[in-house]
Design a protein around this motif. Structure first.
Motif, mmCIF file in Angstrom:
data_model
loop_
_atom_site.group_PDB
_atom_site.id
_atom_site.type_symbol
_atom_site.label_atom_id
_atom_site.label_comp_id
_atom_site.label_asym_id
_atom_site.label_seq_id
_atom_site.Cartn_x
_atom_site.Cartn_y
_atom_site.Cartn_z
ATOM 1 N N UNK A 40 0.855 -1.193 0.000
ATOM 2 C CA UNK A 40 0.000 0.000 0.000
ATOM 3 C C UNK A 40 0.890 1.241 0.000
ATOM 4 N N UNK A 41 1.929 1.209 0.847
ATOM 5 C CA UNK A 41 2.891 2.307 0.860
ATOM 6 C C UNK A 41 3.552 2.468 -0.503
ATOM 7 N N UNK A 42 3.935 1.364 -1.095
ATOM 8 C CA UNK A 42 4.570 1.370 -2.410
ATOM 9 C C UNK A 42 3.649 2.031 -3.440
ATOM 10 N N UNK A 43 2.369 1.620 -3.396
ATOM 11 C CA UNK A 43 1.379 2.178 -4.313
ATOM 12 C C UNK A 43 1.282 3.698 -4.127
ATOM 13 N N UNK A 44 1.214 4.134 -2.862
ATOM 14 C CA UNK A 44 1.118 5.579 -2.608
ATOM 15 C C UNK A 44 2.365 6.294 -3.129
ATOM 16 N N UNK A 45 3.519 5.648 -2.995
ATOM 17 C CA UNK A 45 4.750 6.218 -3.521
ATOM 18 C C UNK A 45 4.680 6.398 -5.032
ATOM 19 N N UNK A 46 4.167 5.378 -5.716
ATOM 20 C CA UNK A 46 4.069 5.442 -7.181
ATOM 21 C C UNK A 46 3.067 6.519 -7.607
ATOM 22 N N UNK A 47 1.953 6.606 -6.886
ATOM 23 C CA UNK A 47 0.903 7.549 -7.276
ATOM 24 C C UNK A 47 1.308 8.990 -6.939
ATOM 25 N N UNK A 48 1.893 9.190 -5.736
ATOM 26 C CA UNK A 48 2.149 10.561 -5.276
ATOM 27 C C UNK A 48 3.544 11.045 -5.680
ATOM 28 N N UNK A 49 4.517 10.149 -5.710
ATOM 29 C CA UNK A 49 5.886 10.458 -6.147
ATOM 30 C C UNK A 49 6.503 11.623 -5.382
ATOM 31 N N UNK A 50 6.209 11.706 -4.113
ATOM 32 C CA UNK A 50 6.815 12.720 -3.256
ATOM 33 C C UNK A 50 6.878 12.133 -1.851
ATOM 34 N N UNK A 51 8.054 12.180 -1.227
ATOM 35 C CA UNK A 51 8.248 11.469 0.040
ATOM 36 C C UNK A 51 7.272 11.928 1.106
ATOM 37 N N UNK A 52 7.249 13.242 1.376
ATOM 38 C CA UNK A 52 6.386 13.757 2.441
ATOM 39 C C UNK A 52 4.916 13.452 2.129
ATOM 40 N N UNK A 53 4.526 13.711 0.893
ATOM 41 C CA UNK A 53 3.132 13.499 0.505
ATOM 42 C C UNK A 53 2.703 12.052 0.672
ATOM 43 N N UNK A 54 3.568 11.131 0.254
ATOM 44 C CA UNK A 54 3.206 9.716 0.328
ATOM 45 C C UNK A 54 3.145 9.232 1.768
ATOM 46 N N UNK A 55 4.043 9.748 2.612
ATOM 47 C CA UNK A 55 4.035 9.335 4.019
ATOM 48 C C UNK A 55 2.760 9.840 4.705
ATOM 49 N N UNK A 56 2.415 11.096 4.458
ATOM 50 C CA UNK A 56 1.154 11.627 4.996
ATOM 51 C C UNK A 56 -0.015 10.796 4.467
ATOM 52 N N UNK A 57 0.037 10.514 3.176
ATOM 53 C CA UNK A 57 -1.018 9.704 2.557
ATOM 54 C C UNK A 57 -1.162 8.359 3.247
ATOM 55 N N UNK A 58 -0.020 7.765 3.617
ATOM 56 C CA UNK A 58 -0.080 6.458 4.254
ATOM 57 C C UNK A 58 -0.754 6.541 5.625
#
Lengths: 299, 270
Positions: free
Chosen positions: B177-195
């Motif tokens: 799920x984290x990986x997916x958010x990384x691919x979709x958001x492509x920004x470290x801070x954004x993806x971590x918040x998203x997670x």
């Protein structure tokens, strides 16, 4: 060899690269010259497959970049020396690249040596590197696979004068061994001292290209007078095409003697009459730059 | 000086010449991507923190859990929580650092096929996930032996191998799920918040909605990923629960990942 064919890249209504075609030959250094924002970097990113073009193609050694089986061994790329993970050491960045290409680890040490990064510097993390050190690391990264083609975007940025000299010699020897070198710059002088061929780009379009000697020779005459528009008119009546620059200088392809005769006949007193001596390229470049001058727009 | 350099260049050229026309093997891309998860300071400590938090959690159970609850299940649960936070971070950063740290400029020019690189990262993430869980569970097992020896209570192994595998699967899914958010958001801070929104905020909202709207109450098991994933931790997976998990995974993992990959392949790397 690099062949760019009718390359166009649009972002919505904005055309960053507009029908650009040119060739960078093996054994020569090709300078890609243009003011900031002219489309140099975009063109180079398209060449290496980082930016998809709207139309047209860029080929390296006759192939699309994405068709190269192991691109690092054929093309050395340095687009932005700061684009590395800040938490990695310089040596580790080269290690990763060497492993990806399948090169022996010894090659990394060779390259560190080649770009004069010391053991200690190589073990520092890139976040603590100066821009000059990053450029050296970037050059080492590009040379790692001993490629036959080099694509370098503003490689002299951040280097001190000795570093610039070092890089110039390095690229010269690379081209002399048969390699293709394409390097971009927004500084005319930098390109003038190293390039064999020059491609000038402005607002996404190629505005001039050829060998350095041709471009510098095809300059004509510069003539100044207290009454520039009268002079320009007289030249026109004599059948000589000329342009009146914003600085009051009249430029023409005719030689100085002929221009002098016309001025004498028209009774226009000249304040300056001289061959352009390669100033043509500089003038053209200045004109290109002035259109995008931010300082000018703000004033 | 220059002749020395030229000679060494020739030597390398001869040595490497057979590989110029050879495609970079996928195993090598995976090995490199795996290495890149460890070779930065943040990556190194993130991986170290797997062992460190597992040890801390084990120690906490020994110190504070009542003797009657000193069983392997307690250790596994205590260790599982930090894993479910750390492992997704590893997966997120392996993708997003290429953009946020801009190392993608080199990565995607050395391997000009983004799908291969991202695939290699996914394989690497799963390997790291499974490996970390094995290490963490081993630390928990050690804690169980040591803890019960200290208290003098019998050592109880109340988790079956099947249940442990389910816990590993749950963590790997969370990682993906984290990986997916990384691919979709492509920004470290954004993806971590998203997670964290995905794992902390959404379940609460979903729970509230389920309590107040009967239509959501019926659909929740099928659609709420965290809800469906919970069964893996509890070790009570009936075939219906597997169907719930498969559906929720399709909605929250497979489809967004496919869309994210498509967008990524067409995007610009700057």
């Amino acid at each position: 060899m690099i062949t760019v064919d009718s390359l166009t890249k649009r972002y919505g209504a904005f055309t960053a690269v507009d029908d650009v075609s040119f060739t960078a030959e093996g054994g020569r250094v090709t300078g890609f010259l243009g003011p900031n924002g002219a489309g140099k970097s975009t063109t180079m990113r398209v060449m290496v497959g980082l930016t998809p073009p709207t139309s047209g193609t860029a080929r390296v050694s006759g192939r699309l970049f994405s068709d190269l089986p192991n691109p690092g061994l054929e093309v050395g790329v340095l687009l932005d020396a700061s684009a590395q993970h800040a938490g990695r050491t310089g040596r580790e960045i080269l290690n990763i690249a060497a492993r990806t290409m399948g090169l022996p680890r010894l090659r990394v040490e060779e390259m560190l040596d080649r770009v004069s990064l010391t053991e200690k510097e190589a073990d520092r993390r890139v976040r603590n590197y100066s821009l000059g050190m990053r450029q050296r690391l970037g050059i080492a990264h590009a040379l790692l696979g001993d490629p036959t083609v080099l694509i370098l975007d503003e490689p002299a940025n951040g280097l001190d004068p000795a570093g610039i000299r070092w890089m110039r010699d390095l690229l010269r020897s690379y081209a002399d061994q048969g390699g293709t070198v394409l390097l971009s710059s927004h500084l005319l002088h930098e390109i003038e001292v190293i390039a064999d061929d020059i491609v000038v780009i402005g607002n996404g379009k190629i505005v001039a290209q050829g060998t350095k000697n041709d471009l510098l020779a095809a300059a004509g005459t510069v003539v100044r007078s207290a009454a520039p528009s009268t002079l320009a008119h007289a030249l026109e009546l004599a059948g000589i095409a000329s342009t009146l620059g914003p600085d009051g200088a009249v430029r023409t392809q005719a030689d100085a003697a002929r221009v002098g005769e016309v001025a004498l006949a028209a009774g226009v007193a000249l304040t300056e009459l001289r061959p352009a001596d390669g100033a043509g390229l500089e003038e053209m470049f200045l004109e290109l730059t002035s259109e995008t001058q931010r300082e000018g727009a703000a004033a | 000086m220059s002749t020395v350099t030229a000679n060494s260049m020739d030597a390398v050229r001869e040595k490497k010449s057979p590989t110029v026309d050879q495609r970079i093997p996928t195993s090598r891309v995976v090995a490199v991507e795996l290495r890149k998860m460890f070779d930065t300071r943040s990556g190194f400590w993130l991986m170290m923190s797997v062992a460190i938090t597992a040890t801390l959690a084990t120690g906490a159970v020994i110190l504070w859990a009542p003797d009657s609850e000193l069983t392997y299940d307690t250790f596994a649960a205590a260790i599982g929580f930090p894993m479910s936070v750390i492992l997704p971070m590893v997966a997120i950063l392996s993708v997003t650092s290429e953009w946020t740290q801009r190392s993608g400029l080199s990565t995607f020019t050395l391997v000009p096929h983004r799908g291969r690189v991202i695939g290699a990262k996914a394989v690497g993430a799963v390997l790291v996930g499974v490996g970390s869980m094995v290490v963490a569970m081993a630390i928990g097992a050690l804690g169980n032996i040591v803890g019960t020896a200290i208290t003098g209570t019998p050592t109880i192994w109340d988790d079956s191998f099947l249940h442990l595998s389910e816990i590993v699967l749950a963590n790997v899914l969370g990682m993906l799920i984290g990986f997916m958010l990384g691919v979709v958001i492509r920004n470290s801070a954004g993806a971590i918040v998203g997670y964290f929104v995905f794992t902390l905020v959404l379940p609460t909202l979903s729970g509230l909605l389920a309590a107040n709207a009967s239509w959501w109450h019926d659909a929740q098991a099928w659609v709420d990923f965290n809800f469906a994933q919970g069964g893996l931790f509890d070790g009570e997976m009936a075939s219906r629960d597997w169907a719930h998990l498969a559906t929720a995974t399709m909605i929250w993992l497979v489809i967004p990942l496919a869309v994210g990959l498509r967008l990524m392949l067409r995007s610009e790397v700057k």
